[in-house]
Design an enzyme around this catalytic site. Structure first.
Site, PDB file in Angstrom:
ATOM      1  N   TYR A   1       0.782  -0.750  -0.059  1.00  0.00           N
ATOM      2  CA  TYR A   1       0.503   0.177  -0.031  1.00  0.00           C
ATOM      3  C   TYR A   1       0.641   0.946  -0.002  1.00  0.00           C
ATOM      4  CZ  TYR A   1      -4.134   2.816   1.079  1.00  0.00           C
ATOM      5  OH  TYR A   1      -5.284   3.963   1.260  1.00  0.00           O
TER       6      TYR A   1
ATOM      7  N   LYS B   1     -22.142 -17.453 -11.734  1.00  0.00           N
ATOM      8  CA  LYS B   1     -21.746 -17.442 -12.527  1.00  0.00           C
ATOM      9  C   LYS B   1     -19.899 -16.993 -12.331  1.00  0.00           C
ATOM     10  CE  LYS B   1     -21.592 -16.705 -17.096  1.00  0.00           C
ATOM     11  NZ  LYS B   1     -23.549 -17.341 -18.394  1.00  0.00           N
TER      12      LYS B   1
END
Length: 373
Positions: free
Chosen positions: A26, A81
């Site tokens: 980060y 899906k």
């Protein structure tokens, strides 16, 4: 009350165990990656999840077997899906379910989100809106757009039909095919079969055979002008099926009778793919047809899009293709058909999605076609 919390989750691919890891992944370390991407946009696919990410977009207006149930009801279906893409192709996918039904809004939403994804999967959007959205995004984005209800269905039907014709000693150009359903699946199937050399095609909607004499617009007008050679076929679905070699149903349950199938050509092929109830009971159809397939998992020859879309997206992402082409769809269909070749049988014209090699074969075929385009 226990909660499942859905079918998918985000997991980190990097170590985050202490201050040094945080500084690298980060701030301040991530600033270097951001600067590289700002200076060279192509770095985005090398440095971020974009290269392996798919947005699954649905407004819930044509939910599988359920009709129009809205975007909230679409979310669990699109989650499923996404889980399938991860399981079979190691593709990271996320469901996006917009509220608006306006094509301009849908196109704008997808375009606004496209930076984060390497490909777009449109799903369960009602016709004819789905055609407009898919074509505009195809033209306006620099990443591939795959509408599974159109392209996925067309590919798996073409693959299954290729093997069915091999077993019944037929050639595409000489085979009469009647398609019941002129929506997303039926239209795309007719187009891909036409590309593959099928010339004796007839498409029917709820009003009967499509032909140039009917007052039709949009996709149905194209079908009327490019199938049903000479406009000779007229009348109802039952009229069209009489004497036909192949029936492909992507419409609604209970449309065919036993007498209809008995009246087809010898060694007939019946794909009754409506879900959850097929156009005719497969057991009944099997009394007269040599090969019968459905969309159901509790019968032989399940014609299911899950055979196609994981491999297609793996190939699209790996090749960095900017769009989906007919060459890729034809290559995917042939690859899927070929996987079944060693065990080809009237009760096995397509493989199981759990069969080794299905996803890899399709991915390689799509990537290879992308290099030729």
């Amino acid at each position: 009350m226990s909660r499942s919390r859905g079918k998918i989750e985000v997991s980190a691919r990097v170590r985050l165990e202490g201050p040094q890891d945080l500084a690298e992944q980060y701030t301040p370390g991530v600033a270097e990656v951001a600067k590289r991407v700002a200076e060279d946009p192509s770095a985005l696919t090398r440095e971020t999840v974009k290269a392996n990410s798919v947005a699954i977009v649905s407004d819930g207006s044509a939910l599988l077997g359920l009709g129009d149930r809205g975007p909230a009801a679409a979310l669990p279906v699109m989650e499923g899906k996404a889980a399938l893409l991860k399981r079979f192709a190691d593709v990271d996918a996320w469901p996006i379910c917009p509220v608006s039904r306006d094509p301009d809004d849908l196109v704008r939403t997808v375009k606004d989100l496209a930076t984060s994804f390497g490909a777009i999967n449109l799903e369960d959007i009602a016709a004819p809106r789905c055609f407009t959205v898919e074509r505009r995004l195809h033209d306006e984005l620099d990443i591939p757009v795959f509408h599974d209800d159109q392209h996925g269905t067309a590919v798996v039907v073409l693959a299954a039909l290729h093997n069915a014709l091999k077993l019944t000693d037929r050639e595409p150009g000489d085979t009469s095919v009647v398609i019941s359903g002129a929506g997303a699946a039926g239209s795309a199937t007719a187009r891909l079969l036409h590309e593959a050399g099928y010339r004796r095609l007839v498409v029917c909607d709820s009003e009967g055979v499509l032909h140039p004499g009917r007052d039709l617009v949009g996709e149905k007008r194209w079908l009327a002008e490019n199938t049903n050679a000479g406009g000779e076929a007229r009348g109802s679905l039952r009229d069209a099926v009489a004497g036909a070699d192949v029936f492909v149903g992507v419409s609604a349950g209970g449309l065919l009778s036993e007498e209809d199938v008995a009246g087809m050509a010898g060694r007939a092929v019946v794909f009754a793919l409506a879900n959850p109830d097929p156009e005719i009971d497969p057991g009944v159809a099997g009394r007269h047809a040599e090969i019968v397939a459905t969309g159901r998992s509790d019968h032989p020859n399940q014609i299911n899009n899950v055979l196609v879309f994981p491999g297609v997206f793996r190939g699209l992402l790996d090749s960095g293709a900017p769009r989906v082409t007919s060459r890729m769809l034809l290559a995917a269909a042939r690859a899927l058909a070929d996987v079944t070749e060693p065990e080809l049988d009237a009760r096995r014209i397509v493989p199981s999605v759990f069969d080794e090699g299905v996803v890899e074969a399709i991915a390689e075929a799509v990537a290879g076609a992308a290099k030729e385009d």
